[in-house]
Write a protein that holds these residues in place. Structure first.
Motif, PDB file in Angstrom:
ATOM      1  N   GLY A  35       0.812  -1.213   0.000  1.00  0.00           N
ATOM      2  CA  GLY A  35       0.000   0.000   0.000  1.00  0.00           C
ATOM      3  C   GLY A  35       0.842   1.259   0.000  1.00  0.00           C
ATOM      4  O   GLY A  35       0.576   2.207  -0.735  1.00  0.00           O
ATOM      5  N   PHE A  36       1.886   1.286   0.826  1.00  0.00           N
ATOM      6  CA  PHE A  36       2.761   2.460   0.893  1.00  0.00           C
ATOM      7  C   PHE A  36       3.454   2.728  -0.433  1.00  0.00           C
ATOM      8  O   PHE A  36       3.417   3.842  -0.956  1.00  0.00           O
ATOM      9  CB  PHE A  36       3.804   2.263   2.000  1.00  0.00           C
ATOM     10  N   TRP A  37       4.086   1.704  -0.975  1.00  0.00           N
ATOM     11  CA  TRP A  37       4.850   1.917  -2.198  1.00  0.00           C
ATOM     12  C   TRP A  37       3.950   2.132  -3.418  1.00  0.00           C
ATOM     13  O   TRP A  37       4.339   2.828  -4.360  1.00  0.00           O
ATOM     14  CB  TRP A  37       5.849   0.788  -2.421  1.00  0.00           C
ATOM     15  N   THR A  38       2.752   1.591  -3.397  1.00  0.00           N
ATOM     16  CA  THR A  38       1.798   1.894  -4.460  1.00  0.00           C
ATOM     17  C   THR A  38       1.387   3.354  -4.393  1.00  0.00           C
ATOM     18  O   THR A  38       1.282   4.031  -5.421  1.00  0.00           O
ATOM     19  CB  THR A  38       0.557   0.980  -4.350  1.00  0.00           C
ATOM     20  N   ALA A  39       1.180   3.861  -3.177  1.00  0.00           N
ATOM     21  CA  ALA A  39       0.833   5.270  -3.004  1.00  0.00           C
ATOM     22  C   ALA A  39       1.972   6.183  -3.454  1.00  0.00           C
ATOM     23  O   ALA A  39       1.733   7.290  -3.944  1.00  0.00           O
ATOM     24  CB  ALA A  39       0.487   5.551  -1.545  1.00  0.00           C
ATOM     25  N   VAL A  40       3.194   5.735  -3.331  1.00  0.00           N
ATOM     26  CA  VAL A  40       4.342   6.523  -3.781  1.00  0.00           C
ATOM     27  C   VAL A  40       4.425   6.542  -5.299  1.00  0.00           C
ATOM     28  O   VAL A  40       4.699   7.586  -5.908  1.00  0.00           O
ATOM     29  CB  VAL A  40       5.651   5.960  -3.168  1.00  0.00           C
ATOM     30  N   LEU A  42       1.981   5.679  -7.721  1.00  0.00           N
ATOM     31  CA  LEU A  42       0.804   6.026  -8.526  1.00  0.00           C
ATOM     32  C   LEU A  42       0.791   7.455  -9.072  1.00  0.00           C
ATOM     33  O   LEU A  42       0.356   7.662 -10.204  1.00  0.00           O
ATOM     34  CB  LEU A  42      -0.480   5.752  -7.752  1.00  0.00           C
ATOM     35  N   PRO A  43       1.249   8.456  -8.354  1.00  0.00           N
ATOM     36  CA  PRO A  43       1.249   9.800  -8.966  1.00  0.00           C
ATOM     37  C   PRO A  43       2.068   9.879 -10.252  1.00  0.00           C
ATOM     38  O   PRO A  43       1.733  10.632 -11.157  1.00  0.00           O
ATOM     39  CB  PRO A  43       1.846  10.691  -7.876  1.00  0.00           C
ATOM     40  N   PHE A  44       3.112   9.082 -10.345  1.00  0.00           N
ATOM     41  CA  PHE A  44       3.908   9.080 -11.578  1.00  0.00           C
ATOM     42  C   PHE A  44       3.146   8.421 -12.724  1.00  0.00           C
ATOM     43  O   PHE A  44       3.449   8.664 -13.881  1.00  0.00           O
ATOM     44  CB  PHE A  44       5.240   8.360 -11.355  1.00  0.00           C
ATOM     45  N   VAL A  45       2.161   7.608 -12.408  1.00  0.00           N
ATOM     46  CA  VAL A  45       1.363   6.947 -13.435  1.00  0.00           C
ATOM     47  C   VAL A  45       0.274   7.879 -13.945  1.00  0.00           C
ATOM     48  O   VAL A  45       0.019   7.956 -15.142  1.00  0.00           O
ATOM     49  CB  VAL A  45       0.754   5.633 -12.890  1.00  0.00           C
ATOM     50  N   VAL A  71      -7.043   4.349  -1.724  1.00  0.00           N
ATOM     51  CA  VAL A  71      -7.041   3.044  -1.051  1.00  0.00           C
ATOM     52  C   VAL A  71      -5.622   2.670  -0.632  1.00  0.00           C
ATOM     53  O   VAL A  71      -5.390   2.206   0.497  1.00  0.00           O
ATOM     54  CB  VAL A  71      -7.659   1.956  -1.959  1.00  0.00           C
ATOM     55  N   SER A  72      -4.654   2.888  -1.499  1.00  0.00           N
ATOM     56  CA  SER A  72      -3.276   2.554  -1.147  1.00  0.00           C
ATOM     57  C   SER A  72      -2.749   3.457  -0.034  1.00  0.00           C
ATOM     58  O   SER A  72      -1.975   3.012   0.814  1.00  0.00           O
ATOM     59  CB  SER A  72      -2.372   2.624  -2.377  1.00  0.00           C
ATOM     60  N   LEU A  73      -3.175   4.714   0.000  1.00  0.00           N
ATOM     61  CA  LEU A  73      -2.795   5.588   1.112  1.00  0.00           C
ATOM     62  C   LEU A  73      -3.353   5.069   2.430  1.00  0.00           C
ATOM     63  O   LEU A  73      -2.659   5.091   3.461  1.00  0.00           O
ATOM     64  CB  LEU A  73      -3.296   7.015   0.862  1.00  0.00           C
ATOM     65  N   LEU A  74      -4.580   4.606   2.411  1.00  0.00           N
ATOM     66  CA  LEU A  74      -5.190   4.073   3.628  1.00  0.00           C
ATOM     67  C   LEU A  74      -4.512   2.777   4.082  1.00  0.00           C
ATOM     68  O   LEU A  74      -4.287   2.578   5.274  1.00  0.00           O
ATOM     69  CB  LEU A  74      -6.683   3.850   3.415  1.00  0.00           C
ATOM     70  N   LEU A  75      -4.207   1.924   3.144  1.00  0.00           N
ATOM     71  CA  LEU A  75      -3.571   0.651   3.498  1.00  0.00           C
ATOM     72  C   LEU A  75      -2.129   0.823   3.962  1.00  0.00           C
ATOM     73  O   LEU A  75      -1.666   0.110   4.842  1.00  0.00           O
ATOM     74  CB  LEU A  75      -3.617  -0.309   2.307  1.00  0.00           C
ATOM     75  N   GLY A  76      -1.428   1.776   3.387  1.00  0.00           N
ATOM     76  CA  GLY A  76      -0.005   1.936   3.704  1.00  0.00           C
ATOM     77  C   GLY A  76       0.307   2.978   4.754  1.00  0.00           C
ATOM     78  O   GLY A  76       1.471   3.246   5.025  1.00  0.00           O
TER      79      GLY A  76
END
Length: 81
Positions: A35-40, A42-45, A71-76
């Motif tokens: 979740g944390f690394w997805t949140a990091v 995703l903005p580049f996507v 969702v990834s921010l909440l999970l991570g």
């Protein structure tokens, strides 16, 4: 007098040697990490979508990525604590 026999799930858990606490100790940190690394990342996507413009299907993709980001921010959010 009756002897209580272990249920199928209980005997399986004893034979495998782990329980819910072990599964939780393994799964929760993994979900937080992802979740944390997805949140990091995703903005580049979704930034290229903004630069090319939002029209039709691109708008739906952008909204879906924003929802995935929340969702990834909440999970991570507890990662690294």
């Amino acid at each position: 007098m009756s002897n209580a026999s272990p249920t199928g799930g209980e005997s399986l858990r004893k034979s495998l040697g782990f329980g819910l606490a072990t599964v939780r100790a393994t799964i929760v940190p993994t979900v937080r990490f992802v979740g944390f690394w997805t949140a990091v990342v995703l903005p580049f996507v979704y930034l290229p979508l903004l630069f090319t413009g939002l029209d039709g299907a691109t708008t739906y993709a952008f909204v879906a990525l924003l929802v995935a980001h929340v969702v990834s921010l909440l999970l991570g959010r507890e990662y690294g604590r």
